[in-house]
Every structure is written in C-alpha cells, then in structure tokens.
Design a protein around this motif. Structure first.
Motif, PDB file in Angstrom:
ATOM      1  N   ASN A  50     -29.154 -26.631 -35.814  1.00 13.31           N
ATOM      2  CA  ASN A  50     -28.384 -27.790 -36.261  1.00 13.31           C
ATOM      3  C   ASN A  50     -26.969 -27.830 -35.695  1.00 13.31           C
ATOM      4  O   ASN A  50     -26.056 -28.371 -36.325  1.00 13.31           O
ATOM      5  N   GLU A  51     -26.783 -27.269 -34.520  1.00 13.23           N
ATOM      6  CA  GLU A  51     -25.510 -27.380 -33.815  1.00 13.23           C
ATOM      7  C   GLU A  51     -25.780 -27.764 -32.369  1.00 13.23           C
ATOM      8  O   GLU A  51     -26.749 -27.304 -31.766  1.00 13.23           O
ATOM      9  N   TRP A  52     -24.899 -28.612 -31.806  1.00 11.18           N
ATOM     10  CA  TRP A  52     -25.018 -28.966 -30.399  1.00 11.18           C
ATOM     11  C   TRP A  52     -24.644 -27.768 -29.539  1.00 11.18           C
ATOM     12  O   TRP A  52     -23.626 -27.123 -29.783  1.00 11.18           O
ATOM     13  N   GLN A  53     -25.480 -27.484 -28.552  1.00 11.87           N
ATOM     14  CA  GLN A  53     -25.214 -26.375 -27.644  1.00 11.87           C
ATOM     15  C   GLN A  53     -25.565 -26.774 -26.216  1.00 11.87           C
ATOM     16  O   GLN A  53     -26.464 -27.584 -25.980  1.00 11.87           O
ATOM     17  N   HIS A  54     -24.836 -26.198 -25.267  1.00  9.11           N
ATOM     18  CA  HIS A  54     -25.029 -26.486 -23.851  1.00  9.11           C
ATOM     19  C   HIS A  54     -25.794 -25.328 -23.216  1.00  9.11           C
ATOM     20  O   HIS A  54     -25.414 -24.163 -23.345  1.00  9.11           O
ATOM     21  N   TYR A  66     -27.128 -19.640 -18.967  1.00 12.24           N
ATOM     22  CA  TYR A  66     -25.823 -19.741 -19.634  1.00 12.24           C
ATOM     23  C   TYR A  66     -26.006 -20.509 -20.932  1.00 12.24           C
ATOM     24  O   TYR A  66     -26.716 -21.518 -20.970  1.00 12.24           O
ATOM     25  N   LEU A  67     -25.371 -20.037 -21.991  1.00 12.87           N
ATOM     26  CA  LEU A  67     -25.368 -20.735 -23.279  1.00 12.87           C
ATOM     27  C   LEU A  67     -23.935 -21.046 -23.655  1.00 12.87           C
ATOM     28  O   LEU A  67     -23.103 -20.136 -23.766  1.00 12.87           O
ATOM     29  N   ASP A  68     -23.634 -22.327 -23.801  1.00  8.23           N
ATOM     30  CA  ASP A  68     -22.260 -22.790 -24.063  1.00  8.23           C
ATOM     31  C   ASP A  68     -21.284 -22.237 -23.029  1.00  8.23           C
ATOM     32  O   ASP A  68     -20.156 -21.850 -23.353  1.00  8.23           O
ATOM     33  N   GLY A  69     -21.734 -22.165 -21.798  1.00  3.37           N
ATOM     34  CA  GLY A  69     -20.884 -21.740 -20.694  1.00  3.37           C
ATOM     35  C   GLY A  69     -20.770 -20.242 -20.510  1.00  3.37           C
ATOM     36  O   GLY A  69     -20.162 -19.785 -19.545  1.00  3.37           O
ATOM     37  N   SER A 115     -30.005 -30.687 -10.762  1.00  4.59           N
ATOM     38  CA  SER A 115     -29.178 -30.650  -9.559  1.00  4.59           C
ATOM     39  C   SER A 115     -29.887 -29.918  -8.428  1.00  4.59           C
ATOM     40  O   SER A 115     -30.758 -29.080  -8.658  1.00  4.59           O
ATOM     41  N   SER A 116     -29.474 -30.228  -7.215  1.00 12.89           N
ATOM     42  CA  SER A 116     -30.044 -29.585  -6.024  1.00 12.89           C
ATOM     43  C   SER A 116     -29.206 -28.407  -5.562  1.00 12.89           C
ATOM     44  O   SER A 116     -29.460 -27.848  -4.489  1.00 12.89           O
ATOM     45  N   THR A 117     -28.227 -28.011  -6.359  1.00  9.77           N
ATOM     46  CA  THR A 117     -27.355 -26.897  -6.011  1.00  9.77           C
ATOM     47  C   THR A 117     -27.129 -26.021  -7.236  1.00  9.77           C
ATOM     48  O   THR A 117     -27.328 -26.474  -8.376  1.00  9.77           O
ATOM     49  N   ALA A 118     -26.738 -24.783  -7.013  1.00 11.95           N
ATOM     50  CA  ALA A 118     -26.391 -23.886  -8.116  1.00 11.95           C
ATOM     51  C   ALA A 118     -24.961 -24.193  -8.544  1.00 11.95           C
ATOM     52  O   ALA A 118     -24.002 -23.791  -7.887  1.00 11.95           O
ATOM     53  N   ARG A 119     -24.802 -24.925  -9.634  1.00 13.16           N
ATOM     54  CA  ARG A 119     -23.472 -25.375 -10.050  1.00 13.16           C
ATOM     55  C   ARG A 119     -22.637 -24.266 -10.674  1.00 13.16           C
ATOM     56  O   ARG A 119     -21.413 -24.333 -10.681  1.00 13.16           O
ATOM     57  N   TYR A 120     -23.279 -23.257 -11.232  1.00 14.41           N
ATOM     58  CA  TYR A 120     -22.544 -22.225 -11.952  1.00 14.41           C
ATOM     59  C   TYR A 120     -22.939 -20.846 -11.427  1.00 14.41           C
ATOM     60  O   TYR A 120     -24.119 -20.538 -11.275  1.00 14.41           O
ATOM     61  N   THR A 121     -21.951 -20.035 -11.145  1.00 13.59           N
ATOM     62  CA  THR A 121     -22.181 -18.657 -10.703  1.00 13.59           C
ATOM     63  C   THR A 121     -21.492 -17.650 -11.616  1.00 13.59           C
ATOM     64  O   THR A 121     -21.620 -16.452 -11.418  1.00 13.59           O
ATOM     65  N   ASP A 122     -20.769 -18.144 -12.605  1.00 11.23           N
ATOM     66  CA  ASP A 122     -20.071 -17.293 -13.566  1.00 11.23           C
ATOM     67  C   ASP A 122     -19.859 -18.121 -14.822  1.00 11.23           C
ATOM     68  O   ASP A 122     -20.099 -19.330 -14.837  1.00 11.23           O
ATOM     69  N   SER A 123     -19.386 -17.483 -15.888  1.00 15.08           N
ATOM     70  CA  SER A 123     -19.129 -18.211 -17.118  1.00 15.08           C
ATOM     71  C   SER A 123     -18.167 -19.364 -16.864  1.00 15.08           C
ATOM     72  O   SER A 123     -17.292 -19.288 -15.996  1.00 15.08           O
ATOM     73  N   THR A 125     -16.506 -23.424 -18.627  1.00 17.03           N
ATOM     74  CA  THR A 125     -16.333 -24.343 -19.747  1.00 17.03           C
ATOM     75  C   THR A 125     -17.244 -25.542 -19.534  1.00 17.03           C
ATOM     76  O   THR A 125     -17.112 -26.242 -18.530  1.00 17.03           O
ATOM     77  N   PRO A 126     -18.213 -25.793 -20.415  1.00 18.65           N
ATOM     78  CA  PRO A 126     -19.125 -26.919 -20.210  1.00 18.65           C
ATOM     79  C   PRO A 126     -18.370 -28.235 -20.076  1.00 18.65           C
ATOM     80  O   PRO A 126     -17.409 -28.482 -20.806  1.00 18.65           O
ATOM     81  N   PRO A 127     -18.780 -29.081 -19.143  1.00 17.65           N
ATOM     82  CA  PRO A 127     -18.089 -30.362 -18.951  1.00 17.65           C
ATOM     83  C   PRO A 127     -18.182 -31.228 -20.203  1.00 17.65           C
ATOM     84  O   PRO A 127     -19.181 -31.199 -20.931  1.00 17.65           O
ATOM     85  N   VAL A 128     -17.133 -32.013 -20.439  1.00 21.72           N
ATOM     86  CA  VAL A 128     -17.157 -32.966 -21.541  1.00 21.72           C
ATOM     87  C   VAL A 128     -17.919 -34.215 -21.127  1.00 21.72           C
ATOM     88  O   VAL A 128     -18.650 -34.812 -21.914  1.00 21.72           O
ATOM     89  N   GLU A 129     -17.745 -34.632 -19.883  1.00 19.31           N
ATOM     90  CA  GLU A 129     -18.439 -35.794 -19.355  1.00 19.31           C
ATOM     91  C   GLU A 129     -19.166 -35.422 -18.062  1.00 19.31           C
ATOM     92  O   GLU A 129     -18.716 -34.549 -17.326  1.00 19.31           O
ATOM     93  N   PHE A 130     -20.264 -36.063 -17.824  1.00 21.25           N
ATOM     94  CA  PHE A 130     -21.051 -35.833 -16.618  1.00 21.25           C
ATOM     95  C   PHE A 130     -21.121 -37.125 -15.814  1.00 21.25           C
ATOM     96  O   PHE A 130     -21.388 -38.197 -16.370  1.00 21.25           O
TER      97      PHE A 130
END
Length: 204
Positions: A50-54, A66-69, A115-123, A125-130
C-alpha cells in the motif's frame, strides 16, 4: 507501482513465456521482490504494501535491480533475446494458458517505461516526471481513465489494451504532463525581500 496482498505470487511485468522468458518481475505475498531474467533471478528486496514504490530492472551485460533508486543486487544471465512474437504483459501473464489467476498483479501502476539503454548503473533518485527521449521504446502513463486502450506516450505507437479483470483506478489518474494553462500557483506569504521590495516569481 503500489502493491497489496493477493495470491501466492504476482507478476506485474512479464515478457515472453512460450518461447522462453525475456524478463519478469515477481512479487510474493511476503513482499519479496524477485526479478527474473531468461534463466535465473534473485530475491532482491522486500516491498511495502500500500505504498508507491519505484522499481527499475536493467540489463547491461549483467542484470541489476533497483528499488526506490537503491541498488538491490545483480546477477549474471543471458540477454533478453528477441521476444517480438510474444506480448509484453503488465499485470499478468496472458500467454500462459495454465497459469492461475493469482499470478495477476493486485495493485496499481503509475507508469511504465521501456528503454533501449541501461539508464542506471548505480543508486539514483527516481525521476519525478518522465518524458520520452531517443532511448524510449515505450512510455505508458496509465492516465487514459476510460476505454480499453493504454496509450504509449513514447511516440512509437506501442499502445496496449486492457483485458481481464484490470480496470482504471480514478484515484491514480493524473494528466501527465499538465497541459498548458491548467496549472495554477498561489503564494500566501507576503513576497518582499529584506529591504521590503516586492519579489517577482516565475513558474515554468
């Protein structure tokens, strides 16, 4: 996404089944987030009900989650492979005729980006807008609000369709991005600087 308790385990995202799994996310009733690649996977983290998570799942020669960044683990396996003949499913596994309905995701989606690329390679901050870019294959905001179409906002035309027990949750639907003219701001404090002169504000 936001999760609530359901069957023994749920599948919020799945690609591939009859020709082999490309990638998949499992969530068990215990809240255990267990990403899967073609041959294996890991128990990565515990989600909060019951919580929003990325959640972000990345392949860049190896797999990572990654969970929540926050980086939660990596594992070695083969790449996703070409599963263009099979549907990319959100919330269930439509290509598995013998799968129990408990595999259905008991929760809400805010958005999904492929996505067609690896956007994240380390921890991170999840984006607010996409917003779509050259590396966006699909971007689904789930804000259509009615009908059986889930619009792809990437510009690539990968619209999806709603079927089964899935439905719109009006509490989750927002227009993204906010249309010009629909955003209003107010400042309740007196806007003056240290010398008492008015301060001007610009909202973009």
């Amino acid at each position: 996404g936001s999760t609530s308790s359901g069957g023994e385990w749920q599948i919020p995202i799945n690609h591939g089944w009859s020709t082999g799994v490309a990638y998949r996310l499992h969530i068990k009733d215990t809240g255990s987030l267990e990403p899967r690649s073609p041959s294996t996977g890991i128990a990565a983290a515990t989600m909060t009900v019951n919580e929003w998570q990325h959640v972000a799942m990345v392949y860049d020669g190896s797999w990572s989650i990654y969970l929540d960044g926050v980086f939660r683990g990596s594992w070695s396996d083969s790449p996703p492979g070409d599963k263009s003949s099979e549907a990319l499913n959100f919330g269930s596994v439509t290509s598995c005729g013998s799968c129990p309905t408990d595999y259905a995701f008991n929760g809400d989606f805010d958005l999904i980006r492929l996505s067609s690329t690896a956007r994240y390679t380390d921890s991170f901050t999840p984006p607010v807008e996409f917003e779509p870019d050259d590396d966006t294959i699909g971007l689904w905001f789930f804000d259509d609000g009615s009908g059986d179409t889930v619009t792809d906002s990437s510009g690539n035309g990968h619209d999806g369709s709603i079927s089964g027990v899935a439905s719109w949750n009006p509490e989750c639907i927002v227009e993204t991005p906010v249309p010009a003219g629909d955003l209003s701001c107010s400042i309740d404090e007196e806007s003056t600087d240290a010398d008492g002169d008015p301060i001007s504000y610009t909202f973009e």
